[in-house]
Design a protein around this motif. Structure first.
Motif, short mmCIF file in Angstrom:
data_model
loop_
_atom_site.label_atom_id
_atom_site.label_comp_id
_atom_site.label_asym_id
_atom_site.label_seq_id
_atom_site.Cartn_x
_atom_site.Cartn_y
_atom_site.Cartn_z
N SER A 153 0.86 -1.16 0.02
CA SER A 153 -0.06 -0.01 -0.04
C SER A 153 0.78 1.21 -0.17
O SER A 153 0.60 2.15 -0.60
N ILE A 155 -7.99 6.60 8.62
CA ILE A 155 -8.35 6.51 7.30
C ILE A 155 -9.51 7.46 7.34
O ILE A 155 -9.89 7.69 5.89
N LEU A 192 -11.14 8.50 3.45
CA LEU A 192 -12.53 8.10 2.96
C LEU A 192 -13.55 9.18 2.63
O LEU A 192 -14.13 9.22 1.68
N VAL A 233 -6.04 2.16 -1.04
CA VAL A 233 -6.83 2.17 -0.08
C VAL A 233 -7.14 0.62 0.17
O VAL A 233 -7.26 0.12 1.47
N GLY A 287 -6.60 -1.51 3.49
CA GLY A 287 -7.67 -2.00 4.38
C GLY A 287 -7.38 -3.54 4.52
O GLY A 287 -7.58 -4.23 5.59
N GLN A 342 -11.38 -0.53 12.73
CA GLN A 342 -10.69 0.10 11.59
C GLN A 342 -11.42 -0.71 10.16
O GLN A 342 -11.46 -0.12 9.36
N THR A 343 -11.26 -1.90 10.49
CA THR A 343 -11.89 -2.83 9.22
C THR A 343 -13.49 -2.48 8.93
O THR A 343 -13.39 -2.60 7.70
N TYR A 377 -13.54 0.47 6.56
CA TYR A 377 -13.41 -0.06 5.23
C TYR A 377 -14.34 -0.80 4.36
O TYR A 377 -14.51 -0.81 3.12
N PHE A 421 -16.11 0.94 1.34
CA PHE A 421 -15.37 1.02 0.27
C PHE A 421 -15.04 -0.25 -0.25
O PHE A 421 -14.69 -0.22 -1.67
N PHE A 422 -14.75 -1.25 0.42
CA PHE A 422 -14.49 -2.75 -0.22
C PHE A 422 -15.79 -2.96 -1.07
O PHE A 422 -15.45 -3.53 -2.01
N TYR A 433 -15.41 -1.17 -4.31
CA TYR A 433 -14.21 -1.58 -5.01
C TYR A 433 -14.38 -2.89 -5.58
O TYR A 433 -14.02 -2.96 -6.80
#
Length: 215
Positions: free
Chosen positions: A15, A133, A137, A154, A158, A190-191, A194, A197-198, A201
């Motif tokens: 990353s 993050i 985001l 990103v 993640g 934290q996960t 994301y 976004f995941f 993505y």
């Protein structure tokens, strides 16, 4: 070191390399949050206070130096590089990240595994990494379209944390003593950040389309 920890470290390193590639190859930091990069620089500086006092292994030391040096280099480029800084999306990167810093430090003073300077800064770095993050985001959501390198940066960031969760699960079942619960709880938070976004993505990857986030 188990395979999940190693894979997490390598994904984290990828990353950083993707972000450096974007900055140095395109001479642009468009779509990258300076606020997030400053938070990560603080995370690594606070976490690795033991860099020159406690030696674990050559691998451990090299990785610490790489993450500290790369985070500071990225912040410097975005702030000082005569070409790169012109592409910084200052109008979109308005997240008040100092509230995150103050809140995480306050929590670290109250919730830590040992009330010592090193442990307090370690806990602070863990809490801050969990939310670092957020400015990135928010910036991506405001800009809508996400270029490939920024999206990959990103995504790998993640994925690194997701692999670390597998590492903790593995260690829980294979080690007699495992008490870094602060890392586990913060890593889950934290996960979760994301998750949205995941989703977009993978939708863009599946449809072979450009990544777009809803405003």
């Amino acid at each position: 070191m188990n395979i999940f920890r190693f894979a997490g470290d390598m994904t984290h390193l990828i990353s950083v390399l993707v972000l450096l590639l974007k900055i140095y190859a395109t001479k642009s930091c468009s779509g990258i949050s300076l606020k997030t990069q400053e938070l990560y620089a603080m995370v690594f500086l606070a976490r690795y206070l033991d860099l020159f006092t406690d030696f674990v292994s050559l691998y451990n030391t090299v990785m610490k130096i790489v993450f500290v040096a790369s985070s500071l280099a990225i912040v410097w480029c975005m702030r000082r590089h005569p070409v790169v800084r012109r592409s910084y999306d200052k109008e979109l990167d308005t997240f008040r990240h100092y509230f995150l810093v103050a809140s995480c430090f306050g929590v670290a003073l109250l919730v830590n595994e040992k009330f010592t300077l090193v442990e307090i800064f370690w806990a602070f770095s863990i809490y801050l990494e969990a939310v670092a993050i957020l400015p990135q985001l928010v910036l991506l959501q405001r800009s809508g379209n996400v270029d490939n390198l920024t999206g990959q940066y990103v995504f790998f960031l993640g994925a690194y944390r997701a692999l670390y969760i597998l590492n903790w699960i593995y260690r829980y079942f294979t080690e007699d003593h495992f008490d870094r619960w602060i890392s586990c709880v913060s890593g889950l938070v934290q996960t979760c950040l994301y998750a949205d976004f995941f989703y977009y993505y993978f939708i863009s990857w599946k449809n072979n389309a450009k990544l777009q986030l809803p405003a």
